[in-house]
Motif scaffolding. Structure first.
Motif, PDB file in Angstrom:
ATOM      1  N   TRP A  11     -18.213  14.714  31.223  1.00 20.77           N
ATOM      2  CA  TRP A  11     -18.266  14.033  29.939  1.00 20.77           C
ATOM      3  C   TRP A  11     -18.797  14.994  28.882  1.00 20.77           C
ATOM      4  O   TRP A  11     -19.781  15.690  29.091  1.00 20.77           O
ATOM      5  CB  TRP A  11     -19.164  12.807  30.044  1.00 20.77           C
ATOM      6  CG  TRP A  11     -19.172  11.973  28.811  1.00 20.77           C
ATOM      7  CD1 TRP A  11     -18.270  11.023  28.474  1.00 20.77           C
ATOM      8  CD2 TRP A  11     -20.133  12.011  27.754  1.00 20.77           C
ATOM      9  NE1 TRP A  11     -18.598  10.468  27.265  1.00 20.77           N
ATOM     10  CE2 TRP A  11     -19.739  11.056  26.797  1.00 20.77           C
ATOM     11  CE3 TRP A  11     -21.273  12.760  27.513  1.00 20.77           C
ATOM     12  CZ2 TRP A  11     -20.454  10.822  25.634  1.00 20.77           C
ATOM     13  CZ3 TRP A  11     -21.976  12.536  26.351  1.00 20.77           C
ATOM     14  CH2 TRP A  11     -21.565  11.567  25.427  1.00 20.77           C
ATOM     15  N   SER A  14     -19.546  13.275  21.797  1.00 26.85           N
ATOM     16  CA  SER A  14     -18.754  13.248  20.564  1.00 26.85           C
ATOM     17  C   SER A  14     -19.547  13.900  19.442  1.00 26.85           C
ATOM     18  O   SER A  14     -20.765  14.075  19.552  1.00 26.85           O
ATOM     19  CB  SER A  14     -18.426  11.795  20.199  1.00 26.85           C
ATOM     20  OG  SER A  14     -19.627  11.084  19.933  1.00 26.85           O
ATOM     21  N   LYS A  20     -17.900   7.604  21.441  1.00 23.74           N
ATOM     22  CA  LYS A  20     -16.863   7.911  22.423  1.00 23.74           C
ATOM     23  C   LYS A  20     -16.732   6.730  23.374  1.00 23.74           C
ATOM     24  O   LYS A  20     -17.716   6.212  23.899  1.00 23.74           O
ATOM     25  CB  LYS A  20     -17.207   9.162  23.210  1.00 23.74           C
ATOM     26  CG  LYS A  20     -16.061   9.564  24.139  1.00 23.74           C
ATOM     27  CD  LYS A  20     -16.319  10.878  24.812  1.00 23.74           C
ATOM     28  CE  LYS A  20     -15.923  11.998  23.893  1.00 23.74           C
ATOM     29  NZ  LYS A  20     -15.931  13.302  24.597  1.00 23.74           N
ATOM     30  N   CYS A  21     -15.482   6.310  23.574  1.00 21.74           N
ATOM     31  CA  CYS A  21     -15.171   5.194  24.456  1.00 21.74           C
ATOM     32  C   CYS A  21     -14.351   5.719  25.631  1.00 21.74           C
ATOM     33  O   CYS A  21     -13.273   6.267  25.443  1.00 21.74           O
ATOM     34  CB  CYS A  21     -14.380   4.128  23.705  1.00 21.74           C
ATOM     35  SG  CYS A  21     -13.901   2.743  24.751  1.00 21.74           S
ATOM     36  N   ASN A  22     -14.883   5.554  26.822  1.00 24.44           N
ATOM     37  CA  ASN A  22     -14.164   5.930  28.041  1.00 24.44           C
ATOM     38  C   ASN A  22     -13.620   4.666  28.683  1.00 24.44           C
ATOM     39  O   ASN A  22     -14.333   3.670  28.806  1.00 24.44           O
ATOM     40  CB  ASN A  22     -15.087   6.663  29.004  1.00 24.44           C
ATOM     41  CG  ASN A  22     -15.529   7.992  28.454  1.00 24.44           C
ATOM     42  OD1 ASN A  22     -16.574   8.084  27.831  1.00 24.44           O
ATOM     43  ND2 ASN A  22     -14.728   9.014  28.650  1.00 24.44           N
ATOM     44  N   ILE A  40     -18.894   2.568  25.847  1.00 22.94           N
ATOM     45  CA  ILE A  40     -18.998   3.298  24.587  1.00 22.94           C
ATOM     46  C   ILE A  40     -20.373   3.942  24.537  1.00 22.94           C
ATOM     47  O   ILE A  40     -21.385   3.281  24.790  1.00 22.94           O
ATOM     48  CB  ILE A  40     -18.782   2.362  23.379  1.00 22.94           C
ATOM     49  CG1 ILE A  40     -17.380   1.740  23.434  1.00 22.94           C
ATOM     50  CG2 ILE A  40     -19.011   3.111  22.069  1.00 22.94           C
ATOM     51  CD1 ILE A  40     -17.113   0.691  22.367  1.00 22.94           C
ATOM     52  N   HIS A  43     -23.287  10.006  20.350  1.00 20.78           N
ATOM     53  CA  HIS A  43     -23.206  11.465  20.507  1.00 20.78           C
ATOM     54  C   HIS A  43     -24.294  12.045  21.410  1.00 20.78           C
ATOM     55  O   HIS A  43     -24.164  13.156  21.895  1.00 20.78           O
ATOM     56  CB  HIS A  43     -23.225  12.152  19.132  1.00 20.78           C
ATOM     57  CG  HIS A  43     -24.535  12.036  18.435  1.00 20.78           C
ATOM     58  ND1 HIS A  43     -24.889  10.922  17.709  1.00 20.78           N
ATOM     59  CD2 HIS A  43     -25.578  12.890  18.371  1.00 20.78           C
ATOM     60  CE1 HIS A  43     -26.106  11.093  17.216  1.00 20.78           C
ATOM     61  NE2 HIS A  43     -26.538  12.269  17.600  1.00 20.78           N
ATOM     62  N   ILE A  83     -14.224   6.143  16.263  1.00 21.28           N
ATOM     63  CA  ILE A  83     -14.384   6.192  17.713  1.00 21.28           C
ATOM     64  C   ILE A  83     -13.301   7.057  18.347  1.00 21.28           C
ATOM     65  O   ILE A  83     -12.175   7.103  17.866  1.00 21.28           O
ATOM     66  CB  ILE A  83     -14.363   4.762  18.302  1.00 21.28           C
ATOM     67  CG1 ILE A  83     -14.780   4.774  19.760  1.00 21.28           C
ATOM     68  CG2 ILE A  83     -13.030   4.091  18.115  1.00 21.28           C
ATOM     69  CD1 ILE A  83     -15.301   3.441  20.241  1.00 21.28           C
ATOM     70  N   ILE A  84     -13.675   7.756  19.387  1.00 23.18           N
ATOM     71  CA  ILE A  84     -12.752   8.548  20.191  1.00 23.18           C
ATOM     72  C   ILE A  84     -12.502   7.761  21.474  1.00 23.18           C
ATOM     73  O   ILE A  84     -13.450   7.352  22.144  1.00 23.18           O
ATOM     74  CB  ILE A  84     -13.355   9.924  20.545  1.00 23.18           C
ATOM     75  CG1 ILE A  84     -13.599  10.752  19.294  1.00 23.18           C
ATOM     76  CG2 ILE A  84     -12.451  10.663  21.534  1.00 23.18           C
ATOM     77  CD1 ILE A  84     -14.432  11.990  19.536  1.00 23.18           C
ATOM     78  N   GLU A  86     -11.089   7.874  25.244  1.00 26.00           N
ATOM     79  CA  GLU A  86     -10.718   8.769  26.342  1.00 26.00           C
ATOM     80  C   GLU A  86     -10.274   7.933  27.532  1.00 26.00           C
ATOM     81  O   GLU A  86     -10.904   6.934  27.862  1.00 26.00           O
ATOM     82  CB  GLU A  86     -11.896   9.647  26.776  1.00 26.00           C
ATOM     83  CG  GLU A  86     -12.179  10.788  25.866  1.00 26.00           C
ATOM     84  CD  GLU A  86     -13.216  11.747  26.412  1.00 26.00           C
ATOM     85  OE1 GLU A  86     -13.304  12.851  25.866  1.00 26.00           O
ATOM     86  OE2 GLU A  86     -13.945  11.410  27.368  1.00 26.00           O
TER      87      GLU A  86
END
Length: 99
Positions: A11, A14, A20-22, A40, A43, A83-84, A86
């Motif tokens: 991981w 961000s 960041k959402c996985n 979620i 950073h 949001i990113i 992944e």
């Protein structure tokens, strides 16, 4: 002789202004009993939210898509933007990129 390769994945945080959402989906039996999950993090890696859903029998790709959909629905409901997303599903990456 088989040619085997591997890659270590870990991981990565961000940037400070993003979350960041996985996501992940799984299916036992393909199709079979399935679930969709997401988490979620900020950073610094602090957990903001984690959710999991049991869904109707589905294929792996449907479960992966549902995990992404549930994460986006959560973000919309809670006014979370920047949001990113992944996913570990290469098939979903290709779909989302229109390939």
């Amino acid at each position: 002789m088989h040619n085997i390769s591997f890659r270590i994945v870990r991981w990565e945080p961000s940037p400070p202004n993003l979350l960041k959402c996985n996501t992940d989906g799984e299916s036992k039996g393909n199709p079979g009993p399935s679930s969709a999950v997401f988490c979620i993090r900020d950073h610094s890696g602090n957990l903001v939210v984690a959710k999991g859903y049991r869904i109707q029998d589905a294929t792996n790709i449907v479960a992966e898509a549902r995990a992404i959909r549930e994460s986006l629905s959560y973000c919309i409901e809670h006014g979370t933007d920047n949001i990113i997303i992944e996913t570990d599903s290469l098939a979903m990456v290709h779909i989302l990129e229109g390939e």
